[in-house]
Write an enzyme that holds these catalytic residues in place. Structure first.
Site, PDB file in Angstrom:
ATOM      1  N   ARG A  13      63.158   3.168 -11.797  1.00 15.99           N
ATOM      2  CA  ARG A  13      63.230   4.540 -12.303  1.00 15.99           C
ATOM      3  C   ARG A  13      62.785   4.590 -13.754  1.00 15.99           C
ATOM      4  NH1 ARG A  13      65.414   7.503 -16.488  1.00 15.99           N
ATOM      5  NH2 ARG A  13      67.313   6.252 -16.366  1.00 15.99           N
ATOM      6  N   HIS A 205      72.462   0.364 -22.536  1.00 15.43           N
ATOM      7  CA  HIS A 205      71.114   0.573 -22.005  1.00 15.43           C
ATOM      8  C   HIS A 205      70.193   0.453 -23.214  1.00 15.43           C
ATOM      9  CE1 HIS A 205      67.971   2.789 -19.581  1.00 15.43           C
ATOM     10  NE2 HIS A 205      67.553   3.030 -20.814  1.00 15.43           N
ATOM     11  N   HIS A 207      66.449  -0.621 -25.249  1.00 11.85           N
ATOM     12  CA  HIS A 207      64.992  -0.767 -25.215  1.00 11.85           C
ATOM     13  C   HIS A 207      64.575  -1.796 -26.267  1.00 11.85           C
ATOM     14  CE1 HIS A 207      63.683   2.615 -22.510  1.00 11.85           C
ATOM     15  NE2 HIS A 207      64.972   2.842 -22.645  1.00 11.85           N
ATOM     16  N   CYS A 238      60.549   5.408 -22.455  1.00 17.24           N
ATOM     17  CA  CYS A 238      60.820   6.825 -22.213  1.00 17.24           C
ATOM     18  C   CYS A 238      59.573   7.660 -22.509  1.00 17.24           C
ATOM     19  CB  CYS A 238      61.975   7.288 -23.088  1.00 17.24           C
ATOM     20  SG  CYS A 238      62.349   9.037 -22.884  1.00 17.24           S
TER      21      CYS A 238
END
Length: 310
Positions: A13, A205, A207, A238
């Site tokens: 996703r 979460h 990055h 994103c």
């Protein structure tokens, strides 16, 4: 530091949503089925968003019904609104990932709502999910800062955590959505929320925007965090972040954990195979390093070929 951790795979996703060319549905299904054989217990497989906003996820229903589900694995999806929740529940999604950015600017770009509107949407999603087999899993985006607004409101973040706890979210992931965090900022934010909400189960979460994603994960481990999200091969980024870079690489993080004696329940060799499968499917090099360099525990003959990896 926790001696065991749980990793949720979000590459199908969060990883694929920024790809320029549409990844065929059958490829997504094959990758998810392969991930289901690695020992992962949570896999985020898609998002029920409008296809005009994120075209890569236009096949959410087909993916959800096409995979071979393995008992004991929770299959999740990102849910932006009540309509998305209805679609997800209809096809048997286990974990409804609901997320709002602390930053108004980022939330407007990401889901076309203000933060307050996004919080109202979470209430509406919870109402749709009530009495079904789907549960809400929380995510707070831009939890460590926003590239458009800078520092974010501590008071607002506390309200968001309280709201998610009110909907019985079993985990609330704090998202460094655009990679502005550093280990000290991770520590300050996590410890503040642990003190204010000792009953909350927090996750991270992260990055790897500025190359310190795993360093930030290690800071979370030092704070007792045991729930993390990663992306196979380091896929992702994103679509609404400037100069976006993928999530921390799942197999690289699992490799580090295993080398440190931290249990994950994941077959690292199988995970590396899936990372290479994803790289072949996308026909380009992915950021993950362990699939290129091999595990640190591997021994080599002195006359073995020595090559540079990128």
């Amino acid at each position: 530091m926790s001696r065991s951790i749980e990793i949720s795979e979000v590459g199908m996703r969060d990883g694929l949503q920024i790809e320029r060319s549409f990844v065929p549905t059958e490829t997504k299904i094959a990758l998810i089925d392969a991930l289901s054989k690695t020992g992962l217990k949570k896999i985020e497989i898609t998002g029920f968003v409008h296809p005009k906003v994120i075209p890569q996820l236009a096949d959410a229903e087909a993916v959800s019904t096409g995979i071979t589900r393995v008992p004991g694995i929770r299959y999740g999806a990102f849910i932006p609104n009540a309509r998305g929740a209805e679609r997800a529940i209809k096809v048997g999604i286990d974990d409804l990932k609901v997320g709002v950015a602390v930053s108004d600017s980022f939330n407007r770009l990401n889901v076309r709502m203000t933060t307050e509107q996004g919080m109202t949407a979470i209430d509406e999603i919870a109402a749709v999910a009530k009495g079904t087999s789907g549960r809400l899993v929380g995510a707070i985006a831009t939890a460590f800062g926003c590239p458009y607004e800078g520092p974010v409101s501590r008071e607002r973040m506390h309200r968001m955590v309280a709201q998610l706890l009110g909907h019985d979210a079993p985990i609330i992931y704090l998202a460094d959505t655009t990679g502005v965090a550093n280990p000290e900022r991770i520590r300050r934010t996590v410890e503040d929320l642990q003190k204010a909400f000792p009953e909350a189960v927090l996750g991270l979460h992260l990055h790897n925007t500025r190359g310190i994603g795993i360093a930030n994960a290690l800071a979370g481990l030092d704070c007792g965090i045991r729930h993390f999200e990663g992306s196979i091969g380091g896929l992702g980024g994103c679509p609404f972040a400037p100069r976006a870079v993928g999530n921390i690489c799942t197999e690289d993080f699992v490799h580090m954990a295993h080398e440190m004696g931290i249990e994950t329940g994941i077959d690292l060799d199988a995970l590396i195979d899936v990372a290479r499968m994803a790289q072949d499917a996308l026909n380009r090099p992915l950021p993950g390093m362990v699939m290129k360099s091999g595990k640190a525990s591997e021994l080599h003959a002195m006359d073995a070929e020595r090559v540079k990896v990128d």
